[in-house]
Write a protein that holds these residues in place. Structure first.
Motif, PDB file in Angstrom:
ATOM      1  N   LEU A  53       0.694  -0.651  -0.067  1.00 33.38           N
ATOM      2  CA  LEU A  53       0.340  -0.017   0.276  1.00 33.38           C
ATOM      3  C   LEU A  53       0.893   1.180   0.080  1.00 33.38           C
ATOM      4  O   LEU A  53       0.448   2.420  -0.877  1.00 33.38           O
ATOM      5  N   THR A  54       1.647   1.088   0.965  1.00 31.79           N
ATOM      6  CA  THR A  54       2.970   2.778   0.471  1.00 31.79           C
ATOM      7  C   THR A  54       3.893   2.535  -0.344  1.00 31.79           C
ATOM      8  O   THR A  54       3.652   3.880  -0.988  1.00 31.79           O
ATOM      9  N   THR A  55       4.011   1.574  -1.394  1.00 36.69           N
ATOM     10  CA  THR A  55       4.318   1.743  -3.110  1.00 36.69           C
ATOM     11  C   THR A  55       3.477   2.653  -3.839  1.00 36.69           C
ATOM     12  O   THR A  55       3.385   3.309  -4.574  1.00 36.69           O
ATOM     13  N   ALA A 106      -5.980  -9.571  -9.852  1.00 38.73           N
ATOM     14  CA  ALA A 106      -5.615  -9.551 -10.473  1.00 38.73           C
ATOM     15  C   ALA A 106      -5.486  -8.101 -10.940  1.00 38.73           C
ATOM     16  O   ALA A 106      -4.309  -7.888 -11.463  1.00 38.73           O
ATOM     17  N   GLU A 107      -6.588  -7.015 -10.123  1.00 40.05           N
ATOM     18  CA  GLU A 107      -5.883  -6.253  -9.899  1.00 40.05           C
ATOM     19  C   GLU A 107      -5.392  -5.333  -9.722  1.00 40.05           C
ATOM     20  O   GLU A 107      -4.850  -4.000  -9.921  1.00 40.05           O
ATOM     21  N   ASN A 108      -5.140  -5.398  -8.258  1.00 46.20           N
ATOM     22  CA  ASN A 108      -4.141  -5.374  -7.341  1.00 46.20           C
ATOM     23  C   ASN A 108      -2.675  -5.988  -7.924  1.00 46.20           C
ATOM     24  O   ASN A 108      -1.705  -4.889  -7.773  1.00 46.20           O
ATOM     25  N   ASP A 109      -2.104  -6.941  -8.894  1.00 43.04           N
ATOM     26  CA  ASP A 109      -1.491  -7.417  -9.590  1.00 43.04           C
ATOM     27  C   ASP A 109      -1.125  -5.972 -10.658  1.00 43.04           C
ATOM     28  O   ASP A 109      -0.506  -6.205 -10.486  1.00 43.04           O
ATOM     29  N   THR A 110      -1.571  -5.616 -11.755  1.00 40.16           N
ATOM     30  CA  THR A 110      -1.232  -5.078 -12.340  1.00 40.16           C
ATOM     31  C   THR A 110      -1.635  -4.044 -11.393  1.00 40.16           C
ATOM     32  O   THR A 110      -0.655  -3.255 -11.997  1.00 40.16           O
ATOM     33  N   HIS A 111      -1.933  -2.874 -10.327  1.00 39.91           N
ATOM     34  CA  HIS A 111      -1.716  -2.122  -9.787  1.00 39.91           C
ATOM     35  C   HIS A 111      -0.143  -2.092  -9.641  1.00 39.91           C
ATOM     36  O   HIS A 111       0.228  -0.984  -9.321  1.00 39.91           O
ATOM     37  N   LEU A 112       0.431  -2.938  -9.004  1.00 43.08           N
ATOM     38  CA  LEU A 112       1.750  -3.151  -8.211  1.00 43.08           C
ATOM     39  C   LEU A 112       2.360  -2.979  -9.561  1.00 43.08           C
ATOM     40  O   LEU A 112       3.327  -2.418  -9.125  1.00 43.08           O
ATOM     41  N   LYS A 113       2.658  -3.871 -10.601  1.00 40.94           N
ATOM     42  CA  LYS A 113       3.102  -3.252 -11.529  1.00 40.94           C
ATOM     43  C   LYS A 113       3.194  -2.244 -12.274  1.00 40.94           C
ATOM     44  O   LYS A 113       3.983  -1.573 -12.630  1.00 40.94           O
ATOM     45  N   SER A 170       2.239   8.793   4.135  1.00 42.90           N
ATOM     46  CA  SER A 170       1.631   7.733   4.873  1.00 42.90           C
ATOM     47  C   SER A 170       0.983   7.595   3.679  1.00 42.90           C
ATOM     48  O   SER A 170      -0.121   8.140   3.146  1.00 42.90           O
ATOM     49  N   ASN A 171       0.340   6.078   3.560  1.00 44.07           N
ATOM     50  CA  ASN A 171      -0.301   5.434   3.139  1.00 44.07           C
ATOM     51  C   ASN A 171      -2.180   4.898   3.476  1.00 44.07           C
ATOM     52  O   ASN A 171      -2.591   4.206   3.411  1.00 44.07           O
ATOM     53  N   GLY A 172      -2.255   6.360   4.422  1.00 45.45           N
ATOM     54  CA  GLY A 172      -3.680   6.317   5.053  1.00 45.45           C
ATOM     55  C   GLY A 172      -3.961   4.516   5.608  1.00 45.45           C
ATOM     56  O   GLY A 172      -5.625   4.444   6.464  1.00 45.45           O
ATOM     57  N   LYS A 173      -3.358   3.977   5.501  1.00 43.87           N
ATOM     58  CA  LYS A 173      -3.859   2.724   7.033  1.00 43.87           C
ATOM     59  C   LYS A 173      -2.757   2.732   8.616  1.00 43.87           C
ATOM     60  O   LYS A 173      -1.615   2.795   8.283  1.00 43.87           O
ATOM     61  N   PHE A 174      -3.483   2.352   9.364  1.00 42.98           N
ATOM     62  CA  PHE A 174      -2.817   3.051  11.006  1.00 42.98           C
ATOM     63  C   PHE A 174      -2.629   1.023  10.828  1.00 42.98           C
ATOM     64  O   PHE A 174      -2.840   0.020  10.728  1.00 42.98           O
ATOM     65  N   GLN A 175      -1.283   1.073  11.148  1.00 43.93           N
ATOM     66  CA  GLN A 175      -0.601  -0.540  11.839  1.00 43.93           C
ATOM     67  C   GLN A 175      -0.273  -0.417  13.375  1.00 43.93           C
ATOM     68  O   GLN A 175       0.934  -0.072  13.692  1.00 43.93           O
TER      69      GLN A 175
END
Length: 284
Positions: free
Chosen positions: A42-44, A268-275, A71-76
């Motif tokens: 998510l940070t990427t 599959a969509e998330n994999d495309t987003h990461l690429k 910030s990636n908007g997610k609390f860790q």
């Protein structure tokens, strides 16, 4: 597995016929985890959107560096799906979260007010979208939206499946919490706490109540640690924790089967987003 701290009085797991013994908090494998976007991923994705946004904003005279502590908007924080469940955490931190990382900031917050129209594609005086006929040539939705479009290029929609995995995970937890097998053991957990001098409503409320009490305090006092250890001990001795894990996993499996095609598309969509993000960040 129960702790010996505090006043005992809960029924042990081996003697409790209500306990489902297949689960284990430490070793459970959650079927829907494979579809989640990790904190690092998510940070990427967030950084890639910021880089495209930065290039776009430069065209309009706003050159603002992308912060390192983006910030990636997610609390860790701690895993609190079952309230506080980790004995080691309870022993050292009570209900406090782990030591926070350096304060993160959003990229949008770094821009001056006068950049809002270009950044968001909205006229700040009217609240209306800036039309395509505007002489400045502001992209639809502003530079922020241009960054999002670049990230989502090649997928059916910017929100075709929304945050599907997280939605299904929350739903499975909600259903497992309401399940009679878990509710029976929540009552036993409450009885265990009462014998130790605590009045508990729900596992989540106990965690939230103590978190609210400890706001502004850098570390827990002994009262908080004692309460946290008793909480975890009672979850284990009543059989609540492992049963809750098992029932949650069960509902996740059912959800995975019911939503298999949606989940396949989502991954599959998330994999495309990461690429796309890797390409954007490599280009700089």
């Amino acid at each position: 597995m129960g702790l010996t701290v505090g006043v005992s009085g809960c029924t042990s797991q081996s003697q409790n016929s209500d306990v489902v013994t297949a689960g284990s908090y430490k070793t459970a494998v959650y079927p829907l985890d494979q579809y989640r976007v990790s904190y690092e991923q998510l940070t990427t994705l967030t950084r890639a959107v910021a880089v495209v946004t930065q290039k776009c904003m430069r065209r309009f005279g706003f050159d603002v560096p992308v912060p390192a502590n983006l910030s990636n908007g997610k609390f860790q924080g701690m895993d609190d799906r079952y309230g506080l469940a980790d004995a080691d955490h309870a022993r050292t931190l009570g209900y406090h979260d782990k030591k926070p990382t350096p304060v993160e900031v959003t990229y949008e917050s770094r821009f001056p007010l006068e950049a809002t129209a270009v950044l968001q594609g909205v006229d700040p005086t009217t609240g209306q979208p800036i039309p395509a006929t505007d002489a400045r040539g502001v992209p639809a939705g502003g530079c922020r939206k241009e960054g999002i479009r670049a990230l989502f290029a090649g997928t059916a929609s910017e929100s075709a499946n929304g945050d599907l995995a997280e939605d299904l995970i929350r739903d499975a937890l909600k259903r497992s919490t309401a399940d009679d097998r878990v509710q029976k053991l929540i009552k036993k957990w409450q009885e265990c706490g009462k014998k130790a001098g605590y009045e508990w409503s729900t596992p989540h409320n106990v965690r939230v109540d103590w978190s609210n009490k400890s706001i502004g305090t850098p570390k827990p006092n002994q009262e908080e640690i004692d309460a946290a250890l008793t909480d975890v001990r009672c979850k284990n001795e009543s059989g609540l924790l492992d049963t809750w894990v098992s029932v949650n996993v069960e509902f996740q499996k059912k959800s995975q089967e019911t939503n298999s095609e949606k989940l396949r598309q989502y991954k599959a969509e998330n994999d495309t987003h990461l690429k796309n993000a890797a390409t954007i960040l490599t280009a700089g």
